[in-house]
Write a protein that holds these residues in place. Structure first.
Motif, PDB file in Angstrom:
ATOM      1  N   LEU A 159       7.211   6.098  -1.111  1.00 38.41           N
ATOM      2  CA  LEU A 159       6.275   5.025  -0.764  1.00 38.41           C
ATOM      3  C   LEU A 159       4.889   5.607  -0.558  1.00 38.41           C
ATOM      4  CD1 LEU A 159       8.577   3.108   1.775  1.00 38.41           C
ATOM      5  CD2 LEU A 159       8.220   2.642  -0.669  1.00 38.41           C
ATOM      6  N   GLU A 162       4.779   9.306  -0.323  1.00 41.56           N
ATOM      7  CA  GLU A 162       5.610   9.996   0.689  1.00 41.56           C
ATOM      8  C   GLU A 162       7.073   9.708   0.431  1.00 41.56           C
ATOM      9  OE1 GLU A 162       5.077   9.460   4.966  1.00 41.56           O
ATOM     10  OE2 GLU A 162       2.933   9.472   4.566  1.00 41.56           O
ATOM     11  N   PHE A 164      10.583   8.674   1.051  1.00 39.25           N
ATOM     12  CA  PHE A 164      11.195   7.887   2.125  1.00 39.25           C
ATOM     13  C   PHE A 164      12.672   8.223   2.274  1.00 39.25           C
ATOM     14  CE2 PHE A 164      13.410   3.965   3.510  1.00 39.25           C
ATOM     15  CZ  PHE A 164      12.960   3.965   4.818  1.00 39.25           C
ATOM     16  N   ASN A 165      13.432   8.069   1.177  1.00 38.09           N
ATOM     17  CA  ASN A 165      14.872   8.317   1.283  1.00 38.09           C
ATOM     18  C   ASN A 165      15.482   8.356  -0.114  1.00 38.09           C
ATOM     19  OD1 ASN A 165      17.325   8.712   2.495  1.00 38.09           O
ATOM     20  ND2 ASN A 165      17.437   6.719   3.484  1.00 38.09           N
TER      21      ASN A 165
END
Ligand SMILES: NC(=O)c1ccc[n+]([C@@H]2O[C@H](COP(=O)([O-])OP(=O)(O)OC[C@H]3O[C@@H](n4cnc5c(N)ncnc54)[C@H](O)[C@@H]3O)[C@@H](O)[C@H]2O)c1
Ligand SMILES: Nc1ncnc2c1ncn2[C@@H]1O[C@H](COP(=O)(O)OP(=O)(O)OP(=O)(O)O)[C@@H](O)[C@H]1O
Length: 282
Positions: A159, A162, A164-165
């Motif tokens: 996102l 960055e 996120f997962n």
């Protein structure tokens, strides 16, 4: 909207439905009788009339949004969530448009780019057409889902740059507020008023304890990366653009231009929700 005179109107219809073909003839005659020009190419149109279900409407909006042209949807389909006008009301709707009584609502759309490491495979026959810069538009959503049946796919979510997962799931849906009542609803995402601007990220059957949908600001850049060792398939508003290989990625942002839908007022977002999903009081 001012009274309409000498407008150019494109008619798009479901290719196989007799009722849609009959209505197209009636509507073309009505337009010519009222001093308008019924045309085939969408590029030159002041209005697009879609005669079919939501799939037909999504195709019409994809083409019309490129020029910012509003779309009037006549529902000759099953659910008809996006196509607002009942077939019996087509003439009254066009009369109101002709008198300048229709309103245009703007709906946020997504712009989607694909980053591939290898060469792109030939797109499926029914694939949506990219814009000149190679990106695609979506009114409902872009979905990245497992290609092999019976297996999961690993999707990295980044996102605004960055990490996120990484999700192990059947897929991930990046939806607009309009799309929140479509596929994302089935995956238990939130229902968002379609006049909002937001990006809704909903995993499909994630095999992990974090399974919640995220409602992101419309300025967010969502990047989905194909991780693990299996490919994934990408679809925009129900139409596949083909497969992504491991290491490929997809980037979704708010589109520069909204989709424009013609409406006649009187129906709130929640009254449509209640009517279309058959909610009963108890
Ligand atoms: N499990 C699911 O719910 C699922 C799976 C795949 C695709 N879809 C949806 O199907 C859409 C394509 O539509 P189609 O008609 O070509 O395919 P379709 O014939 O498979 O119909 C999907 C259903 O979703 C409804 N729908 C579409 N957009 C909607 C919206 N914004 N709000 C509420 N309902 C909506 C349609 O009326 C139809 O009943 C995709 O954009 C995707 O959202 C849903
Ligand atoms: N203009 C078109 N050209 C080619 N195929 C189309 C077109 N419009 C619709 N289709 C095909 O027909 C399918 C169903 O169409 P549509 O969604 O309009 O009807 P429906 O499924 O009966 O209605 P609803 O989506 O409202 O339940 C689409 O997903 C698409 O595969």
């Amino acid at each position: 909207m001012a009274a309409q005179e000498g407008r150019t109107v494109a008619v798009v219809r479901h290719p196989d439905r007799d009722q849609a073909a009959a209505l197209e003839g009636d509507i073309r005659r009505w337009l010519e009788d009222h001093g308008h020009h019924a045309t085939a190419p969408l590029e030159a149109a002041d209005l697009v009339v879609s005669i079919g279900g939501d799939g037909t409407m999504l195709r019409a909006v994809d083409q019309a949004s490129r020029q910012g042209t509003p779309v009037l949807g006549i529902n000759v389909g099953q659910l008809g969530y996006l196509a607002e006008v009942d077939p019996s009301d087509w003439e009254a709707a066009l009369e109101r448009w002709h008198r300048g009584e229709a309103r245009v609502v703007e709906r946020m759309a997504l712009a989607v780019r694909v980053e591939r490491h290898g060469s792109a495979p030939a797109p499926p026959d029914d694939a949506p057409e990219p814009l000149p810069d190679g990106s695609y538009l979506a009114l409902n959503e872009v979905v990245v889902e497992k290609t092999p049946t019976g297996r999961m796919v690993r999707l990295g979510v980044v996102l605004d740059g960055e990490d996120f997962n990484t999700y192990a799931a059947d897929g991930m849906i990046v939806a607009t507020p309009t799309g929140s009542t479509a596929y994302a609803l089935s995956a238990r995402g939130p229902i968002v008023d379609p006049e909002h601007r937001a990006i809704v990220l909903t995993p499909v059957a994630p095999h992990m304890l974090f399974d919640r949908a995220l409602v992101l600001t419309p300025g967010t850049e969502v990047r989905l990366e194909i991780r693990g060792d299996r490919p994934a398939t990408v679809a925009l508003d129900g139409r596949s653009i083909g497969e992504l290989e491991v290491g490929d990625a997809l980037i979704a942002t708010a589109a520069a231009r909204p989709a424009r839908l013609l409406t006649f007022g009187g129906h709130t977002f929640h009254s449509i929700l209640k009517a279309k999903f058959g909610l009963e009081d108890r």
